[in-house]
Design an enzyme around this catalytic site. Structure first.
Site, PDB file in Angstrom:
ATOM      1  N   TYR B 130       0.887  -1.252  -0.203  1.00 55.47           N
ATOM      2  CA  TYR B 130       0.085  -0.075  -0.058  1.00 55.47           C
ATOM      3  C   TYR B 130       0.843   1.149  -0.005  1.00 55.47           C
ATOM      4  O   TYR B 130       1.669   1.449   0.822  1.00 55.47           O
ATOM      5  CB  TYR B 130      -1.089  -0.047   1.150  1.00 55.47           C
ATOM      6  N   GLN B 191     -10.837   0.435   0.433  1.00 52.32           N
ATOM      7  CA  GLN B 191     -11.099  -0.352  -0.578  1.00 52.32           C
ATOM      8  C   GLN B 191     -10.014  -0.984  -1.272  1.00 52.32           C
ATOM      9  O   GLN B 191     -10.036  -2.152  -1.723  1.00 52.32           O
ATOM     10  CB  GLN B 191     -12.171   0.502  -1.670  1.00 52.32           C
ATOM     11  N   ASN B 214      -3.477   5.970   6.016  1.00 52.58           N
ATOM     12  CA  ASN B 214      -4.199   6.717   6.945  1.00 52.58           C
ATOM     13  C   ASN B 214      -5.084   5.834   7.700  1.00 52.58           C
ATOM     14  O   ASN B 214      -5.049   4.726   7.961  1.00 52.58           O
ATOM     15  CB  ASN B 214      -5.105   7.804   6.045  1.00 52.58           C
ATOM     16  N   SER B 237       5.236   9.436  13.184  1.00 53.23           N
ATOM     17  CA  SER B 237       6.570   8.998  13.262  1.00 53.23           C
ATOM     18  C   SER B 237       7.335   9.912  14.518  1.00 53.23           C
ATOM     19  O   SER B 237       6.611  10.805  14.958  1.00 53.23           O
ATOM     20  CB  SER B 237       7.238   9.589  11.997  1.00 53.23           C
ATOM     21  N   GLN B 259      11.860  15.499  11.872  1.00 49.50           N
ATOM     22  CA  GLN B 259      10.749  14.781  12.428  1.00 49.50           C
ATOM     23  C   GLN B 259       9.344  15.411  12.405  1.00 49.50           C
ATOM     24  O   GLN B 259       8.417  14.817  11.816  1.00 49.50           O
ATOM     25  CB  GLN B 259      11.143  14.174  13.843  1.00 49.50           C
ATOM     26  N   HIS B 262       7.044  16.038   9.366  1.00 47.61           N
ATOM     27  CA  HIS B 262       6.222  14.885   8.962  1.00 47.61           C
ATOM     28  C   HIS B 262       4.802  15.101   8.729  1.00 47.61           C
ATOM     29  O   HIS B 262       4.064  14.922   7.938  1.00 47.61           O
ATOM     30  CB  HIS B 262       6.646  13.493   9.371  1.00 47.61           C
ATOM     31  N   GLU B 327      10.581   5.156  17.810  1.00 48.86           N
ATOM     32  CA  GLU B 327      11.004   4.782  16.193  1.00 48.86           C
ATOM     33  C   GLU B 327      12.388   5.114  15.855  1.00 48.86           C
ATOM     34  O   GLU B 327      13.446   3.987  15.295  1.00 48.86           O
ATOM     35  CB  GLU B 327      10.056   5.230  15.485  1.00 48.86           C
ATOM     36  N   HIS B 328      12.767   6.427  16.055  1.00 51.36           N
ATOM     37  CA  HIS B 328      14.458   6.660  15.690  1.00 51.36           C
ATOM     38  C   HIS B 328      14.865   7.284  16.977  1.00 51.36           C
ATOM     39  O   HIS B 328      14.519   8.015  17.617  1.00 51.36           O
ATOM     40  CB  HIS B 328      14.467   7.925  14.620  1.00 51.36           C
ATOM     41  N   ASP B 361      16.633   7.561   6.272  1.00 51.63           N
ATOM     42  CA  ASP B 361      15.346   7.704   5.720  1.00 51.63           C
ATOM     43  C   ASP B 361      15.459   7.386   4.297  1.00 51.63           C
ATOM     44  O   ASP B 361      14.477   6.845   3.544  1.00 51.63           O
ATOM     45  CB  ASP B 361      14.609   9.240   5.744  1.00 51.63           C
ATOM     46  N   GLU B 415      -3.388 -35.349  28.755  1.00 48.95           N
ATOM     47  CA  GLU B 415      -4.192 -34.140  27.929  1.00 48.95           C
ATOM     48  C   GLU B 415      -5.765 -34.527  27.662  1.00 48.95           C
ATOM     49  O   GLU B 415      -6.291 -34.156  26.994  1.00 48.95           O
ATOM     50  CB  GLU B 415      -3.560 -33.648  26.974  1.00 48.95           C
ATOM     51  N   HIS B 420      -4.177 -39.072  19.982  1.00 44.15           N
ATOM     52  CA  HIS B 420      -2.988 -38.872  19.726  1.00 44.15           C
ATOM     53  C   HIS B 420      -1.992 -39.722  20.120  1.00 44.15           C
ATOM     54  O   HIS B 420      -1.082 -40.180  19.484  1.00 44.15           O
ATOM     55  CB  HIS B 420      -2.624 -37.473  20.668  1.00 44.15           C
TER      56      HIS B 420
END
Lengths: 431, 431
Positions: B130, B191, B214, B237, B259, B262, B327-328, B361, B415, B420
């Site tokens: 995506y 979709q 999103n 981020s 940062q 973004h 994250e960073h 990046d 069990e 088994h």
């Protein structure tokens, strides 16, 4: 009767597609109920957890009795048959040996420009292990989840297990003891998942939740995913047996039933090029069902979801096996290794007539927590990796920044991210 | 103004906990809307996909124009600046080199009993990537997702990217071209996720979906998880900079703003033991904001979510950094490697003053798809592993089954799983 499909019939593709698409689980929408419980525990903590436990497990606890005491664990271990404890110990040791080989290696290298790169693995700090109560309370599953976590180096491992009407399976506690789990709470359901994810006054939150559960547990795990990590959404178990005319019909029938006895939604499939074997296996299944304690469950599973698929030659099975993407794949043919090498999608492969899947369930050493419902197309069984994470490493000096910086600045500008570009330009006196 | 926290103040723990718990994303409940779209596409296929595209992207397509043609991709490549294409090629090559080192090794060994064990890795057959449209359409992200998939050996890689009002970013198509992606559909939103998961007459389903999007895309990914694999639910981020008195205030300010630009929900945090540096960085941020094209976004992020945390000495930062699980993580101290080795939770570490995160990046080679929102506590950045899965292997002969079988039978019986136990006993003439 199980479905019979023939690869050479005109409508095979259509029938096989329908077979693959068939749902084996009731899709009752439990999400709203699970969400209400999760939100309540997130908001009200212990109080909500205790109320839900009173309601669903018919068990009145207070914060001080949530945790299973060391004395209870000790008593449970003493209550177990010595032979069973020995078998659990053998299982634990073999699981540990296998999973130690999975420990990933860190990497650090310097590229031709002098850039230092690499990655580092560290254990997840804390993990929660969900263990179902009631009939699906399997001590072997406790080991299969706890041992990889311990091998990975998880320092805090928390177990939750419901005790409906106050009953706890001593074998589950014994397996926890052997697996090194000491922090155990007698709670279950969506409320236990919520407590592990959000934390309560009594139960500190964990970073990741693993282990199987019913539909409410699965829905709760899906809801808290992101807040914490989860392993997978497990569905009913399945086995695919591929056999040629050398297959032993009794052994194959026993393996199909070993899967079917788990759950009436479990699925057992035989693919063979031998019409003789197909018929013999079907007969053997019926014969063995007569003396099986869990015959009601196994025969429902076999009748509703079982399948025998005929192929003209064994080469035809590869695309079928890949489409089925079975959790467990047994291959009993003249050359099982050669066929296994061609099949891409399977959680675990059991090679040859002397490797019934039940060995892998208990004492093989590999993990029995495996991808179900065709998810072996994109996921793997539980492993040490599930309890570790990787941090990537990058180190430039002035020369390396000078070499790489201009290209990065170009891309930053092209993406409309001028501050990205500037963060490099300032260092290179280029801005 | 960003929040200022002081480790030595009496209420620090409380304020830090509140800071960690603060949500940065609007929690608008988009799930119901996403579910309706996903269900509709699952049911009606292309027709639903086309209607949703007309509605949300204001773009009327038919089944034949869903796919971006080879000629369009070629034209997009030609429309790009040569310098940008060169930079993308450099990025692609460096990403490929780094990720080749991640290719996992198969394992096969025989234990002292003679049991053959191991595992085998195979690539996922098909993956969907995506790519967001509009302002967040980053060609670098196309490479960061496509290259590891190609290195893993994914044979079918499908890209979906919305083209609101018919507009497609040529750089995104160029990056796809360089990354070897040839099957591209001009659809987006829930979709597109539904089409990739369930398939339509035009778009064959994939086994796993990766890539950011999103809130609707994230909700749709969560809904189809299980039917297909997904990578992660990405949030806004963030960067954590740890610096001592040797830090360059202008460079640090630039990195914090890189940062912040973004997204107004992005987060930039500085932890330092130098009051002088803290003040200088705050001043430098204000100064640099004046000339930044995306100043509105960056200043909102900095004001709402930015933070400067003072510590008495740098040893104190380890638990704070682990709790933030950024994250960073940039470390600009006298000995960045030593400090980095102590910190457990971070998506990626950038060592020393000459490694601005923007290098990572674009052209560092490591992946820029990294765990956000504290999920570095339990998860890792995107890698070759995300496009492969592991099948475990077990093979016993008669001797091995005789050695292990009795313990497995004991556990099967314990069990309550007699079939088994029987599947082993039949083979050993023990039943």
């Amino acid at each position: 009767m199980p479905v019979r499909l023939d690869r050479s019939s005109a409508d095979f593709d259509q029938r096989f597609a329908a077979f693959l698409a068939a749902k084996r689980e009731a899709s009752a929408d439990v999400e709203a109920a699970a969400r209400a419980i999760v939100d309540d525990v997130a908001k009200r903590g212990d109080a909500a957890l205790l109320e839900a436990t009173a309601k669903f497990d018919r068990l009145r606890l207070d914060a001080s009795s949530l945790r299973v005491s060391a004395a209870e664990i000790e008593a449970a271990v003493k209550a177990c048959e010595p032979a069973t404890l020995d078998a659990l110990e053998l299982a634990r040791d073999r699981i540990e040996t296998y999973h130690r080989r999975q420990l990933p290696k860190d990497e650090r290298f310097t590229d031709p420009l002098g850039v230092e790169l690499g990655w580092r693995y560290t254990a997840i700090e804390s993990a929660g292990l969900y263990v179902p109560g009631g009939t699906a309370a399997y001590p072997s599953s406790v080991l299969m989840n706890a041992v990889p976590a311990k091998v990975a180096g998880v320092s805090r491992l928390v177990m939750v297990v419901p005790s409906p009407d106050g009953k706890l399976n001593p074998l589950v506690l014994a397996a926890a003891y052997l697996g090194g789990v000491t922090e155990i709470y007698r709670v279950g359901g969506a409320q236990a998942v919520a407590a592990l994810a959000h934390g309560t006054a009594t139960i500190a939150p964990v970073a990741k939740i693993v282990g199987p559960g019913n539909a409410y547990v699965a829905a709760a795990k899906r809801l808290v995913f992101g807040k914490v990590g989860i392993d997978m959404i497990a569905g009913p178990s399945e086995v695919l047996v591929i056999a040629d005319d050398t297959g032993n019909a009794d052994w194959i029938a026993a393996d199909l039933l070993a899967q079917a006895e788990h759950d009436s939604s479990a699925q057992s499939i035989l693919i063979t090029d031998s019409a003789r074997l197909a018929t013999d296996v079907e007969k053997a299944v019926e014969a063995q069902l007569k003396t099986l304690p869990r015959a009601a469950i196994a025969s429902a599973s076999w009748a509703d979801f079982g399948a025998v698929i005929m192929v003209k030659n064994l080469g035809d099975v590869v695309p079928l096996a890949d489409a089925i993407a079975a959790e467990h794949l047994e291959i009993m043919t003249v050359d099982p290794d050669a066929l296994a090498a061609k099949i891409r999608n399977a959680g675990a492969v059991f090679l040859g007539p002397h490797t019934p899947e039940a060995i892998g369930d208990y004492v093989g050493g590999s993990n029995h927590v495996l991808p179900t419902a065709r998810s072996a197309r994109f996921s793997s069984g539980l492993s040490v990796h599930d309890f570790m994470k990787r941090t990537s490493i990058l180190k430039c000096g002035p020369d390396q920044l000078r070499a790489l910086g201009p290209a990065a600045m170009t891309l930053g500008k092209a993406e409309g991210l001028d501050a990205h570009s500037r963060s490099i330009g300032l260092r290179l006196n280029l801005s």
